[in-house]
Design a protein around this motif. Structure first.
Motif, PDB file in Angstrom:
ATOM      1  N   ARG A 188       0.619  -1.410   0.023  1.00 17.40           N
ATOM      2  CA  ARG A 188      -0.070   0.108  -0.117  1.00 17.40           C
ATOM      3  C   ARG A 188       0.786   1.294  -0.021  1.00 17.40           C
ATOM      4  O   ARG A 188       0.552   2.229  -0.783  1.00 17.40           O
ATOM      5  CB  ARG A 188      -0.877  -0.078   1.190  1.00 17.40           C
ATOM      6  CG  ARG A 188      -1.908  -1.185   1.031  1.00 17.40           C
ATOM      7  CD  ARG A 188      -2.643  -1.589   2.475  1.00 17.40           C
ATOM      8  NE  ARG A 188      -1.526  -2.204   3.211  1.00 17.40           N
ATOM      9  CZ  ARG A 188      -1.527  -2.337   4.655  1.00 17.40           C
ATOM     10  NH1 ARG A 188      -2.328  -1.134   5.266  1.00 17.40           N
ATOM     11  NH2 ARG A 188      -0.825  -2.989   5.243  1.00 17.40           N
ATOM     12  N   ASP A 235     -13.208  -9.582  -0.162  1.00 16.48           N
ATOM     13  CA  ASP A 235     -12.433  -9.128  -0.956  1.00 16.48           C
ATOM     14  C   ASP A 235     -13.085  -8.593  -2.397  1.00 16.48           C
ATOM     15  O   ASP A 235     -12.576  -7.521  -2.800  1.00 16.48           O
ATOM     16  CB  ASP A 235     -11.129  -9.911  -1.201  1.00 16.48           C
ATOM     17  CG  ASP A 235     -10.453 -10.498  -0.089  1.00 16.48           C
ATOM     18  OD1 ASP A 235     -10.956 -11.069   0.704  1.00 16.48           O
ATOM     19  OD2 ASP A 235      -9.180 -10.183   0.065  1.00 16.48           O
ATOM     20  N   THR A 288      -7.408  -4.688   1.856  1.00 12.23           N
ATOM     21  CA  THR A 288      -7.426  -3.367   1.797  1.00 12.23           C
ATOM     22  C   THR A 288      -7.040  -2.922   0.471  1.00 12.23           C
ATOM     23  O   THR A 288      -6.097  -3.858  -0.147  1.00 12.23           O
ATOM     24  CB  THR A 288      -6.275  -2.883   2.732  1.00 12.23           C
ATOM     25  OG1 THR A 288      -6.808  -3.294   4.067  1.00 12.23           O
ATOM     26  CG2 THR A 288      -6.296  -1.455   2.866  1.00 12.23           C
ATOM     27  N   LEU A 289      -7.692  -1.804  -0.224  1.00  8.84           N
ATOM     28  CA  LEU A 289      -7.286  -1.436  -1.394  1.00  8.84           C
ATOM     29  C   LEU A 289      -6.696  -0.027  -1.251  1.00  8.84           C
ATOM     30  O   LEU A 289      -7.379   0.615  -0.699  1.00  8.84           O
ATOM     31  CB  LEU A 289      -8.474  -1.386  -2.362  1.00  8.84           C
ATOM     32  CG  LEU A 289      -8.220  -0.949  -3.693  1.00  8.84           C
ATOM     33  CD1 LEU A 289      -7.561  -1.865  -4.714  1.00  8.84           C
ATOM     34  CD2 LEU A 289      -9.609  -0.775  -4.350  1.00  8.84           C
ATOM     35  N   VAL A 343      -6.020  -5.455 -11.693  1.00 14.06           N
ATOM     36  CA  VAL A 343      -6.107  -6.034 -10.380  1.00 14.06           C
ATOM     37  C   VAL A 343      -7.239  -7.092 -10.447  1.00 14.06           C
ATOM     38  O   VAL A 343      -7.225  -8.326  -9.965  1.00 14.06           O
ATOM     39  CB  VAL A 343      -6.147  -5.291  -9.189  1.00 14.06           C
ATOM     40  CG1 VAL A 343      -6.376  -5.842  -7.910  1.00 14.06           C
ATOM     41  CG2 VAL A 343      -4.926  -4.300  -9.101  1.00 14.06           C
ATOM     42  N   GLN A 352      -7.566 -11.307 -10.120  1.00 11.25           N
ATOM     43  CA  GLN A 352      -8.294 -11.795  -9.125  1.00 11.25           C
ATOM     44  C   GLN A 352      -9.366 -12.774  -9.423  1.00 11.25           C
ATOM     45  O   GLN A 352      -9.626 -13.968  -8.942  1.00 11.25           O
ATOM     46  CB  GLN A 352      -9.135 -10.691  -8.191  1.00 11.25           C
ATOM     47  CG  GLN A 352     -10.063 -11.029  -7.317  1.00 11.25           C
ATOM     48  CD  GLN A 352      -9.351 -11.474  -5.895  1.00 11.25           C
ATOM     49  OE1 GLN A 352      -8.151 -11.415  -5.852  1.00 11.25           O
ATOM     50  NE2 GLN A 352     -10.257 -11.587  -4.611  1.00 11.25           N
ATOM     51  N   VAL A 387      -7.291  -0.772 -11.242  1.00 10.45           N
ATOM     52  CA  VAL A 387      -8.102  -1.563 -10.708  1.00 10.45           C
ATOM     53  C   VAL A 387      -8.681  -2.671 -11.413  1.00 10.45           C
ATOM     54  O   VAL A 387      -8.540  -3.970 -11.307  1.00 10.45           O
ATOM     55  CB  VAL A 387      -9.249  -0.882  -9.886  1.00 10.45           C
ATOM     56  CG1 VAL A 387     -10.113  -2.179  -9.196  1.00 10.45           C
ATOM     57  CG2 VAL A 387      -8.930   0.046  -8.889  1.00 10.45           C
ATOM     58  N   TYR A 444      -3.472  -4.032  -3.693  1.00 12.89           N
ATOM     59  CA  TYR A 444      -4.502  -4.712  -3.490  1.00 12.89           C
ATOM     60  C   TYR A 444      -3.746  -5.811  -2.227  1.00 12.89           C
ATOM     61  O   TYR A 444      -2.941  -6.487  -2.617  1.00 12.89           O
ATOM     62  CB  TYR A 444      -5.212  -5.501  -4.208  1.00 12.89           C
ATOM     63  CG  TYR A 444      -6.143  -6.734  -3.831  1.00 12.89           C
ATOM     64  CD1 TYR A 444      -7.201  -6.602  -2.649  1.00 12.89           C
ATOM     65  CD2 TYR A 444      -5.975  -7.643  -4.516  1.00 12.89           C
ATOM     66  CE1 TYR A 444      -7.731  -7.813  -2.216  1.00 12.89           C
ATOM     67  CE2 TYR A 444      -6.920  -8.844  -4.090  1.00 12.89           C
ATOM     68  CZ  TYR A 444      -7.620  -8.942  -3.045  1.00 12.89           C
ATOM     69  OH  TYR A 444      -8.255 -10.076  -2.686  1.00 12.89           O
ATOM     70  N   GLY A 465       0.095 -10.105  -2.814  1.00 16.07           N
ATOM     71  CA  GLY A 465      -0.885  -9.375  -3.610  1.00 16.07           C
ATOM     72  C   GLY A 465      -0.352  -8.720  -4.601  1.00 16.07           C
ATOM     73  O   GLY A 465       0.718  -8.499  -4.841  1.00 16.07           O
ATOM     74  N   GLN A 518      -6.669   4.341   1.528  1.00 13.72           N
ATOM     75  CA  GLN A 518      -6.761   2.759   1.893  1.00 13.72           C
ATOM     76  C   GLN A 518      -8.411   2.578   1.956  1.00 13.72           C
ATOM     77  O   GLN A 518      -9.005   3.571   2.728  1.00 13.72           O
ATOM     78  CB  GLN A 518      -6.193   2.317   3.290  1.00 13.72           C
ATOM     79  CG  GLN A 518      -4.824   2.629   3.353  1.00 13.72           C
ATOM     80  CD  GLN A 518      -3.942   1.971   4.686  1.00 13.72           C
ATOM     81  OE1 GLN A 518      -3.940   0.861   4.872  1.00 13.72           O
ATOM     82  NE2 GLN A 518      -4.027   2.814   5.703  1.00 13.72           N
ATOM     83  N   TYR A 536      -5.686   3.244  -3.087  1.00 13.75           N
ATOM     84  CA  TYR A 536      -6.471   3.694  -4.414  1.00 13.75           C
ATOM     85  C   TYR A 536      -5.820   5.292  -4.312  1.00 13.75           C
ATOM     86  O   TYR A 536      -5.898   6.081  -3.371  1.00 13.75           O
ATOM     87  CB  TYR A 536      -8.019   3.708  -4.475  1.00 13.75           C
ATOM     88  CG  TYR A 536      -8.587   4.159  -5.451  1.00 13.75           C
ATOM     89  CD1 TYR A 536      -8.825   2.976  -6.500  1.00 13.75           C
ATOM     90  CD2 TYR A 536      -8.787   5.428  -5.772  1.00 13.75           C
ATOM     91  CE1 TYR A 536      -9.514   3.711  -7.455  1.00 13.75           C
ATOM     92  CE2 TYR A 536      -9.526   5.587  -6.976  1.00 13.75           C
ATOM     93  CZ  TYR A 536     -10.081   4.843  -7.959  1.00 13.75           C
ATOM     94  OH  TYR A 536     -10.534   5.207  -9.096  1.00 13.75           O
ATOM     95  N   LEU A 559     -13.047  -4.873  -4.176  1.00 12.21           N
ATOM     96  CA  LEU A 559     -12.778  -4.720  -5.427  1.00 12.21           C
ATOM     97  C   LEU A 559     -13.427  -3.970  -6.570  1.00 12.21           C
ATOM     98  O   LEU A 559     -13.487  -3.141  -7.454  1.00 12.21           O
ATOM     99  CB  LEU A 559     -11.951  -6.125  -6.143  1.00 12.21           C
ATOM    100  CG  LEU A 559     -10.736  -6.243  -5.460  1.00 12.21           C
ATOM    101  CD1 LEU A 559     -10.074  -7.663  -5.988  1.00 12.21           C
ATOM    102  CD2 LEU A 559      -9.700  -5.360  -5.411  1.00 12.21           C
TER     103      LEU A 559
END
Length: 394
Positions: A135, A376, A355-356, A180, A184, A177, A146, A171, A368, A358, A380
């Motif tokens: 992060r 999760d 936690t993402l 990601v 995922q 995103v 992520y 991660g 965060q 961004y 996302l």
């Protein structure tokens, strides 16, 4: 190799690929140099000897899903730090060479932030996060990071040199995103759909004096954007958790590196060596007390999620600091950089919540978004909705 930021620890002669087809076909990725990859070196960005590490389960899965691995990226030495300094000179910021990239997944963040073409082109990077190591560099390099729920079955830590088995997560980092989410979905076999912000209860964790004014304004502006999308945002308290985090991580890290610590000169950098020796000197009672505090903090976090759907928090206390800078000026005054960063990010790795990280509209300042354990894909999906909205407004 054109690598002025010293992001790359190893670049393969040819990208490593085991399947030309699959849901990740066409994507290239970098690998933080803590992951075991058969036939590739593993240094942990240190000159010290390391324990043996087996082939990474996660890397093998990504290769089987069609992705191609380009090489390995540098990190803060053995992942024990938040700036990106290491025994090979350290990784610098992607656009400001006098500033740090953040750590410990410094090279991972830089490898995606640069958006390079040719041999060093990557679409996502594998990092690890023990106290903010995905992060923090994501925020300071302007990319997305992520950190999954601790123990997520599709984000294996097997075949990764540990720092703290209690707090370690694997991660991805990427420029958006959407990428990601693609990773995922490939790993889980589940579809991630954009989520609605309208009606969500957001707890804003922005402790008074813990950031500088630039970060504070960026986070409050982000909160206003969420309100504009129909969310309610209210301040929520949460304590500093370093009294639990530090003893747990340092004691476990000392056990990981016990063999090297037994040498007369293990060749760690001075701060790393001091930290590992401090960890080795902790008593069983001190470590047990830290785990008891961790249980108390987990109960507090669970309580917050009975009143709020999501937590919004800063990801860093200031924009990227200068290389060698040991203190930062924030609302409450000058404090050590390490403490200023970790007390913001460590709660969610210590407690394992997804936690993402961004980006905000302020360059190289991220937030965060923290969801309840196991949520999760929903998290996302919220990030995907934000990104889609931003693209529509562009």
């Amino acid at each position: 190799m054109n690598d002025p930021q010293r992001a790359w620890a190893y670049v393969a002669p040819q990208p490593l690929q085991t399947s030309p087809t699959g849901p990740l076909a066409g994507l290239r990725f970098s690998i933080k140099d803590l992951y075991g990859v058969d036939g590739w070196p593993l240094t942990g960005s240190t000159r010290a000897p390391l324990p043996d590490v087996a082939q990474s389960v996660l890397v093998s899965r990504l290769l089987d899903l069609g992705a191609a691995a380009v090489g390995k990226t540098h990190l803060h030495e053995v992942a024990l730090g938040i700036t990106g300094m290491n025994g090979y000179g350290g990784t610098t910021h992607p656009t400001m060479p006098e500033r740090v990239a953040g750590g410990s997944s410094s090279g991972a963040a830089v490898s995606v932030a640069l958006g390079q073409v040719g041999p060093l082109q990557v679409h996502f990077a594998l990092g690890t996060d023990t106290g903010g190591s995905i992060r923090v560099p994501a925020a300071w390099c302007g990319v997305v990071g992520y950190k999954p729920t601790k123990g997520h079955p599709d984000w294996s830590t097997q075949g990764v040199l540990p720092l703290s088995w209690t707090c370690d997560h694997t991660g991805p980092l990427a420029r958006d995103v959407k990428t990601v989410v693609r990773v995922q979905e490939a790993l889980t076999g589940q579809t991630v759909t954009p989520q609605v912000w309208n009606g969500l209860r957001v707890g804003l964790w922005l402790p008074d004096g813990w950031t500088d004014e630039t970060v504070r304004e960026a986070v409050l502006a982000f909160a206003d954007d969420l309100k504009g999308r129909g969310a309610t945002v209210e301040n929520v308290p949460f304590p500093e958790v370093l009294d639990a985090y530090s003893p747990i991580v340092l004691s476990e890290a000392a056990r990981v590196h016990a063999e090297a610590l037994g040498l007369e000169n293990p060749e760690f950098m001075p701060f790393t060596l001091m930290s590992l020796r401090n960890g080795a000197g902790l008593t069983e009672a001190e470590v047990q007390a830290a785990f008891e505090k961790r249980a108390e903090y987990r109960a507090l976090l669970d309580g917050i999620f009975t009143a709020y759907d999501l937590i919004l928090a800063p990801a860093v206390p200031t924009p990227p600091p200068l290389i060698g800078q040991e203190e930062v000026e924030i609302g409450e005054g000058n404090i050590p950089l390490r403490r200023a960063v970790l007390r913001i990010t460590a709660p969610f790795s210590l407690l394992g919540a997804p936690t993402l990280a961004y980006p905000t509209h302020t360059p190289f300042v991220g937030v965060q978004l923290v969801a309840p354990h196991g949520q999760d894909d929903w998290l996302l999906g919220l990030g995907l909705a934000l990104e889609n909205f931003a693209l529509e407004q562009a």
